[in-house]
Design a protein around this motif. Structure first.
Motif, mmCIF file in Angstrom:
data_model
loop_
_atom_site.group_PDB
_atom_site.id
_atom_site.type_symbol
_atom_site.label_atom_id
_atom_site.label_comp_id
_atom_site.label_asym_id
_atom_site.label_seq_id
_atom_site.Cartn_x
_atom_site.Cartn_y
_atom_site.Cartn_z
ATOM 1 N N VAL A 526 0.849 -1.202 0.000
ATOM 2 C CA VAL A 526 0.000 0.000 0.000
ATOM 3 C C VAL A 526 0.882 1.249 0.000
ATOM 4 C CG1 VAL A 526 -1.809 1.274 1.206
ATOM 5 C CG2 VAL A 526 -1.799 -1.223 1.280
ATOM 6 N N ILE A 527 0.558 2.169 -0.906
ATOM 7 C CA ILE A 527 1.215 3.486 -0.947
ATOM 8 C C ILE A 527 0.186 4.494 -0.452
ATOM 9 C CG2 ILE A 527 2.274 5.255 -2.412
ATOM 10 C CD1 ILE A 527 3.864 2.694 -2.524
ATOM 11 N N VAL A 528 0.549 5.281 0.543
ATOM 12 C CA VAL A 528 -0.381 6.268 1.092
ATOM 13 C C VAL A 528 0.074 7.664 0.653
ATOM 14 C CG1 VAL A 528 -1.431 7.184 3.200
ATOM 15 C CG2 VAL A 528 -0.651 4.802 3.141
ATOM 16 N N GLU A 529 -0.852 8.413 0.041
ATOM 17 C CA GLU A 529 -0.569 9.819 -0.278
ATOM 18 C C GLU A 529 -1.437 10.657 0.656
ATOM 19 O OE1 GLU A 529 -1.332 10.415 -4.443
ATOM 20 O OE2 GLU A 529 0.148 8.922 -5.038
ATOM 21 N N SER A 530 -0.811 11.314 1.606
ATOM 22 C CA SER A 530 -1.600 12.081 2.574
ATOM 23 C C SER A 530 -0.745 13.176 3.194
ATOM 24 C CB SER A 530 -2.121 11.155 3.685
ATOM 25 O OG SER A 530 -1.079 10.825 4.579
ATOM 26 N N GLY A 531 -1.415 14.144 3.795
ATOM 27 C CA GLY A 531 -0.714 15.170 4.560
ATOM 28 C C GLY A 531 -0.944 14.977 6.048
ATOM 29 N N ASN A 532 -1.758 13.975 6.397
ATOM 30 C CA ASN A 532 -2.135 13.691 7.785
ATOM 31 C C ASN A 532 -1.859 12.219 8.069
ATOM 32 O OD1 ASN A 532 -4.087 15.777 6.553
ATOM 33 N ND2 ASN A 532 -4.401 16.069 8.739
ATOM 34 N N PRO A 533 -1.812 11.861 9.353
ATOM 35 C CA PRO A 533 -1.806 10.432 9.663
ATOM 36 C C PRO A 533 -3.099 9.813 9.144
ATOM 37 C CG PRO A 533 -1.543 11.779 11.665
ATOM 38 C CD PRO A 533 -1.862 12.716 10.550
ATOM 39 N N VAL A 534 -3.063 8.540 8.786
ATOM 40 C CA VAL A 534 -4.307 7.875 8.379
ATOM 41 C C VAL A 534 -4.469 6.583 9.179
ATOM 42 C CG1 VAL A 534 -4.281 8.793 6.024
ATOM 43 C CG2 VAL A 534 -3.266 6.586 6.468
ATOM 44 N N VAL A 562 11.578 3.795 -4.739
ATOM 45 C CA VAL A 562 11.555 3.167 -3.412
ATOM 46 C C VAL A 562 11.063 1.720 -3.537
ATOM 47 C CG1 VAL A 562 10.323 3.173 -1.188
ATOM 48 C CG2 VAL A 562 11.379 5.274 -2.042
ATOM 49 N N LEU A 563 10.004 1.518 -4.333
ATOM 50 C CA LEU A 563 9.458 0.156 -4.470
ATOM 51 C C LEU A 563 10.503 -0.819 -5.005
ATOM 52 C CD1 LEU A 563 5.865 0.797 -5.930
ATOM 53 C CD2 LEU A 563 6.479 0.061 -3.623
ATOM 54 N N PHE A 564 11.314 -0.339 -5.959
ATOM 55 C CA PHE A 564 12.285 -1.245 -6.590
ATOM 56 C C PHE A 564 13.686 -1.128 -5.989
ATOM 57 C CE2 PHE A 564 8.823 -1.375 -9.536
ATOM 58 C CZ PHE A 564 8.849 -2.685 -10.005
ATOM 59 N N GLY A 565 13.817 -0.399 -4.902
ATOM 60 C CA GLY A 565 15.096 -0.366 -4.195
ATOM 61 C C GLY A 565 16.170 0.480 -4.849
ATOM 62 N N LYS A 566 15.783 1.283 -5.845
ATOM 63 C CA LYS A 566 16.790 2.234 -6.349
ATOM 64 C C LYS A 566 17.092 3.249 -5.265
ATOM 65 C CE LYS A 566 17.068 3.979 -10.478
ATOM 66 N NZ LYS A 566 16.645 4.825 -11.606
ATOM 67 N N VAL A 567 16.133 3.439 -4.390
ATOM 68 C CA VAL A 567 16.291 4.312 -3.230
ATOM 69 C C VAL A 567 15.954 3.493 -1.992
ATOM 70 C CG1 VAL A 567 15.262 6.266 -2.014
ATOM 71 C CG2 VAL A 567 15.747 6.432 -4.462
ATOM 72 N N ASN A 568 16.827 3.560 -1.015
ATOM 73 C CA ASN A 568 16.551 2.891 0.255
ATOM 74 C C ASN A 568 15.821 3.894 1.153
ATOM 75 O OD1 ASN A 568 16.524 1.486 2.628
ATOM 76 N ND2 ASN A 568 18.719 1.027 2.640
ATOM 77 N N PRO A 569 14.582 3.617 1.537
ATOM 78 C CA PRO A 569 13.831 4.628 2.297
ATOM 79 C C PRO A 569 14.518 4.983 3.611
ATOM 80 C CG PRO A 569 12.647 2.516 2.215
ATOM 81 C CD PRO A 569 13.807 2.405 1.281
ATOM 82 N N SER A 570 14.464 6.263 3.960
ATOM 83 C CA SER A 570 15.131 6.712 5.192
ATOM 84 C C SER A 570 14.304 7.744 5.940
ATOM 85 C CB SER A 570 16.496 7.303 4.848
ATOM 86 O OG SER A 570 16.335 8.415 3.979
ATOM 87 N N GLY A 571 13.047 7.965 5.501
ATOM 88 C CA GLY A 571 12.198 8.927 6.206
ATOM 89 C C GLY A 571 11.736 8.355 7.542
ATOM 90 N N LYS A 572 11.436 9.251 8.454
ATOM 91 C CA LYS A 572 10.897 8.869 9.770
ATOM 92 C C LYS A 572 9.675 9.744 10.028
ATOM 93 C CE LYS A 572 14.593 6.361 11.373
ATOM 94 N NZ LYS A 572 14.599 5.126 12.158
ATOM 95 N N LEU A 573 8.688 9.185 10.698
ATOM 96 C CA LEU A 573 7.435 9.928 10.881
ATOM 97 C C LEU A 573 7.631 11.190 11.723
ATOM 98 C CD1 LEU A 573 4.783 7.133 11.584
ATOM 99 C CD2 LEU A 573 5.206 8.371 9.445
ATOM 100 N N PRO A 574 7.184 12.346 11.216
ATOM 101 C CA PRO A 574 7.198 13.555 12.039
ATOM 102 C C PRO A 574 5.899 13.729 12.833
ATOM 103 C CG PRO A 574 6.711 14.133 9.765
ATOM 104 C CD PRO A 574 6.829 12.635 9.809
ATOM 105 N N VAL A 575 4.974 12.774 12.650
ATOM 106 C CA VAL A 575 3.708 12.766 13.404
ATOM 107 C C VAL A 575 3.393 11.339 13.799
ATOM 108 C CG1 VAL A 575 2.470 14.774 12.469
ATOM 109 C CG2 VAL A 575 2.444 12.633 11.204
#
Ligand code: BGC
Length: 736
Positions: A526-534, A562-575
């Motif tokens: 699942v990919i979530v596009e949001s500006g808020n927690p869901v 990100v899905l195919f690993g060209k980028v290793n995700p590194s974000g962390k939740l700010p909320v």
């Protein structure tokens, strides 16, 4: 696997230490990643501003403190402008919204990711660069002032403008804001920080009375403003629509004079939000320096201020101060001597940057049995479902929106027929060659696979509920595919109210869509596009979840990378992402919004609430997975003579791919009313497989202090417990 990292992270030094800038009253000691530069030294700028004021006539001064709502009358559009004084070589000052690129103008602009995404990167240098890239476009469009820089905190997780802000922690928000501000002002564009203060919800947005006690204000809600105001010296502070403890923010002497101008020694100007002024003498004497008129409010007009001066309720000295502040800011940032000129924008270059921001901001929330990254070689049929993933990604609405680079229409409208009441549904333009929809971006990375889309392809009513037939078709497609990627979206925007619930809405049955797909294919991502927690009632039934925020025009490619690993995700939740609406501090009995919100939870906002009340969130503040693992060891806590603490520890990448980790330092302050832990520092560290770094994070004395109401000042509280973790709850090391 290759890992893309923003250069600043890739080059992070082994030891990350904050330098110390002394602030005479109480050291705050947040330093920018670079030394702030001023086109003009402060003393010289003050002197020159003073000399200009002495040459201005009363009428010239009066025209300098009031802006008409001017989208139609300012060349190139814009949210407002102040007419210059040509005989004194003072240029006009055009201003424009700039939350995610230049908004409120008819001119084309890049759509950057929402700033909540920027906060999720936890990357200070990326924030500086964000401020810079936005400012480059503003100047090229003729704007000398940007109105971006929103930093109200996510007290109300359903807040309609959360996507424009920087999350729920005041230190994270403040430092990211300071960096953004500095990046902007280095380009000779005056930066704004807003909405000052206590403007945490859209409900009753015209004048709700936020009731916040002084300690909570100082330690939580004012802190991001203080950090940015002190360390980056923004030229402009925008006071908000709401009242705070009785007085409107734009005529609140405590907020404007006592705290901002006296305690923090702010030398720039205070500008009202559009239509947020409510009086002439009261506002001016409380510290308001400029009114933004929306036609109906007319308090700082030349006639009104002239009358106030004539009847003695406003002094000429105060008028001079208002004018001098603006001149000072124009001189110091370089706008006075080098006003912006129209020039060509490198949209392709900016698009590359937006993609980098999106990549750094994505948060991998779940990854059962390493279902991600996907391997193109092992997939012959890929299903992509929902969220208009065949067309576009979502952006936030309102003044935080942008215009697309081709048509100049709002990012959501350009080239599309998606319709809503405003004529735009806030989807970035799929026809723009720079903006690659998720389906195409996936196809580019898995060219041998069959990539099929199912969902709502109806552009006229993008937010209508999925029909049962569409859900059945999506599930059937998922069932005959090797993997199913479902995109869910949560629209939000200024002036559209707050969300009723954190449940996915618009379309209202997105949860049913996910459930049906997950039943049909165990490998559902699942990919979530949001500006808020869901809320994610299906969380345990899907294989992986990625929070992509409103990722901007490079979002499609960033998601695929990100899905195919060209980028290793590194974000962390700010909320915090809570389990239920009822778990949040503002839900009350039934989720009704308070028209005059009482901040009764005091310091226990965001993760502090869940920690203090022992409520398990779905995903906690600071949380985010990676395709590698990091081990923490070797904590030492060194007390320095100045009261600061150095926290040193090792972080090792003990997985097989390169990645970036965000080690976070929390402090438990032994003082009544304090939450169990509060964030006091972090670093983002890029590490190759097997590589280790010793990280040093300095906690200034001020960050170990509490606001002591009996002394009306900060009180240093030594002896706290230091926690080092990969999130606010994943604590790996502890010391005292
Ligand atoms: C918003 C501000 C914005 C201003 C100008 C107001 O409605 O609250 O954030 O800068 O409009 O567009």
């Amino acid at each position: 696997m290759q890992m893309k990292l923003w250069p600043a992270v890739a080059l992070a030094t082994a030891v990350c230490v904050a330098a110390h800038a002394e602030v005479p009253d109480f050291p705050l000691d947040f330093s920018l990643t670079s030394t702030a530069v001023n086109a003009f030294g402060a003393a010289a700028a003050h002197q020159r501003a003073g000399s200009l004021v002495s040459k201005m006539t009363l009428d010239e001064k009066l025209q300098f403190i009031h802006s008409e709502y001017a989208m139609s009358s300012v060349p190139g559009g814009g949210a407002g402008y102040i007419q210059g004084v040509s005989r004194l070589n003072i240029p006009d000052l055009n201003m424009v919204d700039s939350a995610t690129g230049s908004g409120s103008t008819s001119q084309a602009s890049t759509t950057f990711p929402a700033t909540i995404a920027l906060a999720a990167s936890w990357d200070r240098r990326l924030s500086t660069e964000f401020g810079k890239q936005v400012a480059i476009q503003l100047r090229a469009q003729g704007f000398a002032m940007g109105l971006g820089g929103g930093t109200n905190l996510a007290r109300e997780p359903r807040g309609g403008r959360l996507f424009e802000y920087l999350g729920e922690d005041p230190v994270l928000a403040g430092e990211m804001l300071a960096e953004r501000t500095d990046g902007t002002q280095r380009q000779k564009v005056i930066a704004t920080i807003k909405h000052y203060a206590g403007n945490e919800q859209e409900h009753n947005r015209g004048g709700g009375n936020s009731q916040i006690d002084e300690r909570t204000l100082r330690e939580i809600y004012l802190l991001p403003f203080e950090i940015a105001a002190r360390s980056a010296q923004p030229g402009n502070v925008m006071c908000s629509y709401n009242r705070l403890n009785g007085d409107y923010a734009c005529e609140n002497a405590h907020l404007l004079n006592d705290v901002l101008k006296n305690d923090w020694r702010f030398e720039g100007q205070v500008q009202s939000d559009w239509g947020a002024a409510h009086s002439t003498a009261k506002a001016i004497n409380a510290g308001l320096d400029e009114e933004e008129d929306v036609g109906s409010t007319v308090y700082l007009t030349p006639a009104a201020v002239k009358q106030a001066i004539a009847n003695g309720s406003v002094s000429t000295a105060r008028l001079d101060d208002m004018v001098r502040r603006k001149l000072y800011v124009m001189i110091r940032t370089g706008v006075m001597d080098d006003p912006p000129k129209a020039s060509t924008i490198d949209f392709a270059g900016a698009n590359v940057f937006t993609q980098a921001v999106a990549e750094q901001s994505m948060v991998l929330l779940k990854n059962d049995n390493n279902q991600l990254p996907l391997s193109a070689a092992s997939l012959s049929r890929i299903a992509v479902i929902g969220g208009h993933a065949d067309a576009a990604v979502l952006t936030g609405g309102g003044s935080g929106n942008t215009r697309d680079p081709v048509t100049g229409s709002f990012a959501g409208c350009g080239g599309l027929t998606f319709g809503t009441s405003t004529g735009c549904s806030w989807w970035t333009n799929p026809w723009l060659k720079l903006n690659v929809p998720i389906v195409s971006a996936i196809h580019a990375l898995a060219p041998a696979a069959q990539v099929s889309f199912a969902g709502n392809s109806d552009q006229q009513t993008p937010f209508r509920a999925y029909t049962q037939q569409e859900i059945d078709q999506a599930a059937a497609l998922a069932g005959r595919s090797d993997v199913a990627v479902v995109v869910v979206a949560q629209p939000a925007g200024e002036d559209f109210g707050d969300l009723q619930s954190l449940s996915l809405a618009n379309p209202s049955n997105q949860d049913a869509l996910v459930e049906a797909v997950a039943n049909a294919n165990p490998r559902t991502i699942v990919i979530v596009e949001s500006g808020n927690p869901v809320l994610m009632p299906w969380k345990d039934r899907v294989a992986a979840i990625v929070e992509a925020w409103y990722p901007g025009e490079g979002g499609g490619k960033a998601i695929a990378d990100v899905l195919f690993g060209k980028v290793n995700p590194s974000g962390k939740l700010p909320v915090t992402f809570p389990m239920h609406d009822q778990d949040t501090p503002t839900w009350g009995q039934n989720g009704a919004f308070e028209p005059d919100p009482v901040y009764a939870e005091k310091l226990d906002m965001g993760y502090r609430w869940y920690d203090a009340k022992n409520i398990a969130p779905m995903f906690e503040f600071g949380y985010g997975l990676s395709y590698t693992h990091f081990a923490y060891s070797g904590l030492s806590v060194i007390h320095r003579p100045d009261g600061a603490i150095d926290v040193l520890f090792n972080v090792r990448n003990d997985g097989r791919v390169a990645g970036a980790e965000v080690p976070q330092v929390y402090l438990g302050v032994p003082y009544s009313g304090e939450p169990p832990r509060r964030l006091v520092g972090w670093e983002k560290v890029g590490l190759n497989p097997g590589e280790a770094r010793r990280v040093r994070i300095t906690i200034p004395q001020r960050m170990q202090s509490v606001w002591d109401t009996s002394r009306n000042n900060w009180r240093y509280v030594p002896g706290g417990t230091v926690y080092v973790g990969a999130s606010s709850r994943d604590i790996r090391l502890q010391g005292s």
